[in-house]
Design an enzyme around this catalytic site. Sequence first.
Site, PDB file in Angstrom:
ATOM      1  N   ASP A 109      -4.353   3.596  -7.663  1.00  0.00           N
ATOM      2  CA  ASP A 109      -2.970   3.308  -7.307  1.00  0.00           C
ATOM      3  C   ASP A 109      -2.057   4.306  -8.036  1.00  0.00           C
ATOM      4  O   ASP A 109      -2.284   5.503  -7.955  1.00  0.00           O
ATOM      5  CB  ASP A 109      -2.665   1.836  -7.629  1.00  0.00           C
ATOM      6  CG  ASP A 109      -1.316   1.345  -7.142  1.00  0.00           C
ATOM      7  OD1 ASP A 109      -1.194   1.069  -5.933  1.00  0.00           O
ATOM      8  OD2 ASP A 109      -0.384   1.259  -7.967  1.00  0.00           O
ATOM      9  N   TYR A 158       8.116  -1.142   1.458  1.00  0.00           N
ATOM     10  CA  TYR A 158       8.277  -1.770   0.145  1.00  0.00           C
ATOM     11  C   TYR A 158       8.719  -0.795  -0.935  1.00  0.00           C
ATOM     12  O   TYR A 158       9.453  -1.156  -1.857  1.00  0.00           O
ATOM     13  CB  TYR A 158       6.995  -2.499  -0.267  1.00  0.00           C
ATOM     14  CG  TYR A 158       5.872  -1.635  -0.788  1.00  0.00           C
ATOM     15  CD1 TYR A 158       5.646  -1.485  -2.154  1.00  0.00           C
ATOM     16  CD2 TYR A 158       5.020  -0.960   0.086  1.00  0.00           C
ATOM     17  CE1 TYR A 158       4.611  -0.693  -2.642  1.00  0.00           C
ATOM     18  CE2 TYR A 158       3.986  -0.171  -0.393  1.00  0.00           C
ATOM     19  CZ  TYR A 158       3.789  -0.043  -1.746  1.00  0.00           C
ATOM     20  OH  TYR A 158       2.780   0.749  -2.211  1.00  0.00           O
ATOM     21  N   TYR A 239       8.171   3.701  -9.322  1.00  0.00           N
ATOM     22  CA  TYR A 239       8.627   3.929  -7.948  1.00  0.00           C
ATOM     23  C   TYR A 239      10.018   4.553  -7.937  1.00  0.00           C
ATOM     24  O   TYR A 239      10.339   5.368  -7.065  1.00  0.00           O
ATOM     25  CB  TYR A 239       8.647   2.602  -7.178  1.00  0.00           C
ATOM     26  CG  TYR A 239       7.280   2.009  -6.952  1.00  0.00           C
ATOM     27  CD1 TYR A 239       6.535   2.357  -5.829  1.00  0.00           C
ATOM     28  CD2 TYR A 239       6.729   1.114  -7.854  1.00  0.00           C
ATOM     29  CE1 TYR A 239       5.272   1.806  -5.613  1.00  0.00           C
ATOM     30  CE2 TYR A 239       5.473   0.567  -7.657  1.00  0.00           C
ATOM     31  CZ  TYR A 239       4.748   0.918  -6.533  1.00  0.00           C
ATOM     32  OH  TYR A 239       3.498   0.388  -6.329  1.00  0.00           O
ATOM     33  N   HIS A 304      -7.119  -3.162  -1.261  1.00  0.00           N
ATOM     34  CA  HIS A 304      -6.518  -2.199  -2.189  1.00  0.00           C
ATOM     35  C   HIS A 304      -7.081  -2.249  -3.605  1.00  0.00           C
ATOM     36  O   HIS A 304      -7.293  -1.216  -4.230  1.00  0.00           O
ATOM     37  CB  HIS A 304      -5.002  -2.411  -2.232  1.00  0.00           C
ATOM     38  CG  HIS A 304      -4.280  -1.431  -3.106  1.00  0.00           C
ATOM     39  ND1 HIS A 304      -4.253  -0.076  -2.839  1.00  0.00           N
ATOM     40  CD2 HIS A 304      -3.559  -1.611  -4.239  1.00  0.00           C
ATOM     41  CE1 HIS A 304      -3.540   0.539  -3.780  1.00  0.00           C
ATOM     42  NE2 HIS A 304      -3.114  -0.367  -4.643  1.00  0.00           N
TER      43      HIS A 304
END
Length: 325
Positions: A109, A158, A239, A304
Amino acid sequence: MAAAAEGVRHRTVEVNGVRLHVAEAGPEDAGAPVALLVHGFPDIWYGWRHQMAALAARGFRAVAPDLRGYGDSDAPPDASSYTTFHVVGDLVALIAELGQQQVFVVGHDWGAIVAWQLCLLRPDLVRALVNLSVVYHPRQPERSPLQGIRSACGENHYMCRFQEPGVAEAEFARYDIKYVFRKTFGMRKPAPLILPKDKSFFDSLDSDGTCPPWLSEEDISYYAEKFGKTGFTGGFNYYRCMDLNWELSAPWTGAQIKVPTKFIVGDLDLTYNNPGVQDYIHKGGFKASVPNLEEVVVMEGVSHFINQEKSNEVSHHICEFFGKF
């Protein structure tokens, strides 16, 4: 803490202006090969507990830090302190603290993104790489990552919803934290994660909020305890630095990753099902960007959080690949 994490040592190291909590397993002598395991969102060192045990059994010193903003590590207050350059700086300093000239690296990730960046900036430090879930895309000068996401998936992706400080935090805070982890770890829809404006993040996930079979309630409680103390802002800030990373990485536009690499992903992973990703992986684009990519493994029926869902298989792939070197 679950039995799978028994035998793990814990300490705090000061690197690059922050204190990182570091979990370790395996031999402590300086001559043992080091495998550095880099977690993603929403995760901590604990997500690697199975791989740490497997690597330790093969004679590796497995080292899994809580990245800045997570777990028992420091969380700088400024969102701009979470660029991949900051995090790579933390890891470079950690490698030096471990007394290593080179390490093996595993990422998942956001940890995969950080691992790609480490290989780009300091390939001399990485003997070989196994990355999970997130492919390497060379920097594209014509548009930023968020511009690309908005173009492909719209404003309700998202990652776009995570950008405004405080908004995602408030959304996550409305739910019981154990439910947050059961729901997140249980997602299996093979598609980009789109959050309609009238739905919350958790209303948009396909999981029903029960504990996935590959996790225990003890595992969920450990995550809840750690994130209950820290919140999720540190993770969201990664992010919020996406476009800043892009600006700062301009000198590496189009650069290749030249470290020996293996890539593993589940066919249900939302990242594998983003527009264009499968063609990029399987039709030559990925190999062109990572010329020493030795193998791509796509696991059927896996989502995931692959390192926990298929812990034995992933551990075998990692140990087998690193064993070649």
